[in-house]
Design an enzyme around this catalytic site. Structure first.
Site, PDB file in Angstrom:
ATOM      1  N   HIS A 142       0.815  -1.220   0.000  1.00 32.98           N
ATOM      2  CA  HIS A 142       0.000   0.000   0.000  1.00 32.98           C
ATOM      3  C   HIS A 142       0.848   1.268   0.000  1.00 32.98           C
ATOM      4  O   HIS A 142       0.299   2.372  -0.103  1.00 32.98           O
ATOM      5  CB  HIS A 142      -1.038  -0.019   1.135  1.00 32.98           C
ATOM      6  CG  HIS A 142      -0.528   0.346   2.485  1.00 32.98           C
ATOM      7  ND1 HIS A 142      -0.169  -0.579   3.430  1.00 32.98           N
ATOM      8  CD2 HIS A 142      -0.344   1.549   3.073  1.00 32.98           C
ATOM      9  CE1 HIS A 142       0.213   0.044   4.530  1.00 32.98           C
ATOM     10  NE2 HIS A 142       0.113   1.341   4.342  1.00 32.98           N
ATOM     11  N   ASP A 168       0.023  -7.485   1.514  1.00 32.54           N
ATOM     12  CA  ASP A 168       0.517  -6.113   1.633  1.00 32.54           C
ATOM     13  C   ASP A 168       2.043  -6.068   1.714  1.00 32.54           C
ATOM     14  O   ASP A 168       2.610  -5.659   2.718  1.00 32.54           O
ATOM     15  CB  ASP A 168      -0.135  -5.439   2.852  1.00 32.54           C
ATOM     16  CG  ASP A 168      -0.004  -3.928   2.803  1.00 32.54           C
ATOM     17  OD1 ASP A 168       0.484  -3.393   1.783  1.00 32.54           O
ATOM     18  OD2 ASP A 168      -0.378  -3.282   3.802  1.00 32.54           O
ATOM     19  N   GLN A 224       0.674   5.753  11.472  1.00 25.73           N
ATOM     20  CA  GLN A 224       0.790   6.248  10.102  1.00 25.73           C
ATOM     21  C   GLN A 224       2.224   6.718   9.811  1.00 25.73           C
ATOM     22  O   GLN A 224       2.800   7.490  10.583  1.00 25.73           O
ATOM     23  CB  GLN A 224      -0.196   7.401   9.878  1.00 25.73           C
ATOM     24  CG  GLN A 224      -1.552   6.929   9.357  1.00 25.73           C
ATOM     25  CD  GLN A 224      -2.199   5.852  10.219  1.00 25.73           C
ATOM     26  OE1 GLN A 224      -2.252   5.974  11.423  1.00 25.73           O
ATOM     27  NE2 GLN A 224      -2.686   4.787   9.610  1.00 25.73           N
ATOM     28  N   GLY A 225       2.754   6.243   8.716  1.00 21.99           N
ATOM     29  CA  GLY A 225       4.129   6.564   8.350  1.00 21.99           C
ATOM     30  C   GLY A 225       5.115   5.463   8.718  1.00 21.99           C
ATOM     31  O   GLY A 225       6.260   5.474   8.271  1.00 21.99           O
ATOM     32  N   ASP A 226       4.683   4.542   9.551  1.00 19.43           N
ATOM     33  CA  ASP A 226       5.521   3.373   9.861  1.00 19.43           C
ATOM     34  C   ASP A 226       5.278   2.242   8.870  1.00 19.43           C
ATOM     35  O   ASP A 226       6.037   1.265   8.829  1.00 19.43           O
ATOM     36  CB  ASP A 226       5.232   2.854  11.274  1.00 19.43           C
ATOM     37  CG  ASP A 226       5.659   3.829  12.352  1.00 19.43           C
ATOM     38  OD1 ASP A 226       6.729   4.452  12.198  1.00 19.43           O
ATOM     39  OD2 ASP A 226       4.924   3.978  13.348  1.00 19.43           O
ATOM     40  N   SER A 227       4.220   2.353   8.108  1.00 16.76           N
ATOM     41  CA  SER A 227       3.860   1.315   7.143  1.00 16.76           C
ATOM     42  C   SER A 227       5.048   0.884   6.306  1.00 16.76           C
ATOM     43  O   SER A 227       5.864   1.711   5.885  1.00 16.76           O
ATOM     44  CB  SER A 227       2.791   1.829   6.184  1.00 16.76           C
ATOM     45  OG  SER A 227       1.541   1.628   6.743  1.00 16.76           O
TER      46      SER A 227
HETATM   47  N1  ARG Z   1      -1.245   2.088   7.224  1.00 18.17           N
HETATM   48  C1  ARG Z   1      -0.330   2.805   8.074  1.00 18.17           C
HETATM   49  C2  ARG Z   1       0.748   3.497   7.254  1.00 18.17           C
HETATM   50  O1  ARG Z   1       0.569   3.667   6.076  1.00 18.17           O
HETATM   51  C3  ARG Z   1       0.206   1.957   9.174  1.00 18.17           C
HETATM   52  C4  ARG Z   1      -0.821   1.794  10.184  1.00 18.17           C
HETATM   53  C5  ARG Z   1      -0.371   0.936  11.283  1.00 18.17           C
HETATM   54  N2  ARG Z   1      -1.370   1.092  12.282  1.00 18.17           N
HETATM   55  C6  ARG Z   1      -1.331   0.504  13.445  1.00 18.17           C
HETATM   56  N3  ARG Z   1      -2.246   0.814  14.303  1.00 18.17           N
HETATM   57  N4  ARG Z   1      -0.381  -0.337  13.741  1.00 18.17           N
HETATM   58  O2  ARG Z   1       1.718   4.019   7.761  1.00 18.17           O
END
Ligand code: ARG
Length: 262
Positions: free
Chosen positions: A77, A121, A207-210
């Site tokens: 993603h 993913d 968000q941003g750790d993905s």
């Molecule tokens: N989708 C998020 C990203 O793009 C990562 C989300 C992780 N969320 C969590 N609650 N662990 O950075």
């Protein structure tokens, strides 16, 4: 569970928007924290220089890990479709993204798992040249899909917060598929692994750790990657663990794709 499904969609859309902004706002990182004890990732602390030498920051606002000297393993993603892609800048070798000693390399190709967005993913970003930093081994057995994990990233320190200049780390306990299913109906048990503090929350990726790795020590004492930061409902909320692509499941497909890219 449909509302959570909807929320998940919204979260992913928001992240995609943030990722696009990140491409231009990548340099507008938060000022250094006033002390070393501010919670980041969520509920973590600053990582030491060299502690996780295979950590990569990608310019669209994601994390990653060096899989080979030219391939970065990240989340599907975080990237566009499979094909030539010179749009991504990878930064590695530093905890401080503004460190003058950082290494930056442009991408030249992206391989996105063909199964995405139905789970799957994961993606590989090929760099335009090899970089001399260590790689992180991917678990190819479920033997390590348990216990205490470490996560690291430059993502938000609190739900809704800004991206970080300095790499943060935290420890998150394994959460079983059955318990994770209580939170998320759409979990794919064999392909996703959950982690977090079930009762209290407080520690999580965000968000941003993905795309970044979730990892632990193997029986030989070496770091091994068990997950790829994928999604969650908010960040660090009780009874809403983080969900990670389970690398033990995808290891053969990742290895095959990597072989093709080399
Ligand atoms: N989708 C998020 C990203 O793009 C990562 C989300 C992780 N969320 C969590 N609650 N662990 O950075």
């Amino acid at each position: 569970m449909t509302w959570k499904n909807a929320m998940r969609r919204i979260t992913l859309v928001a992240v995609t928007a943030a990722a696009v902004l990140g491409a231009t706002a990548g340099q507008t990182l938060a000022a250094p924290p006033p002390s070393d004890v501010q919670p980041q990732v969520v509920g973590g602390v600053r990582a030491a220089q060299g502690e996780f030498p295979w950590m990569v920051r990608l310019s669209m606002g994601c994390g990653g890990a060096m899989y080979t000297e030219r391939l970065v393993l990240t989340a599907a993603h975080c990237v566009g479709r499979t094909g030539r892609d010179t749009s991504i800048t990878a930064t590695m070798g530093v905890v401080d993204l503004q460190d003058p000693n950082r290494t930056t390399v442009r991408s030249d190709y992206v391989y996105r798992s063909p199964g995405y967005p139905n789970g799957d993913d994961w993606a590989l970003v090929r760099l335009s040249r090899a970089v001399d930093v260590p790689t992180l081994a991917v678990a190819n057995t479920t033997a390590y899909d348990n216990g205490m994990f470490t996560v690291a990233g430059w993502g938000a320190a609190v739900e809704g917060g800004g991206q970080q200049r300095y790499l943060r780390k935290a420890q998150v306990p394994f959460i079983s598929d059955s318990q994770c299913r209580e939170a998320y109906g759409q979990l794919i048990p064999a392909e996703e692994i959950c982690a977090g503090n079930w009762d209290d929350g407080g520690v999580d990726t965000c968000q941003g750790d993905s795309g970044g790795p979730m990892f632990r020590r193997d029986n030989a004492g070496e770091w091994v990657q068990v997950g790829i930061v994928s999604w969650g409902y908010g960040c660090a909320r009780p009874e809403n663990p983080g969900v990670y692509a389970q690398t033990s499941y995808f290891a053969p497909a990742i290895a095959a794709a990597a072989a093709d890219l080399t």
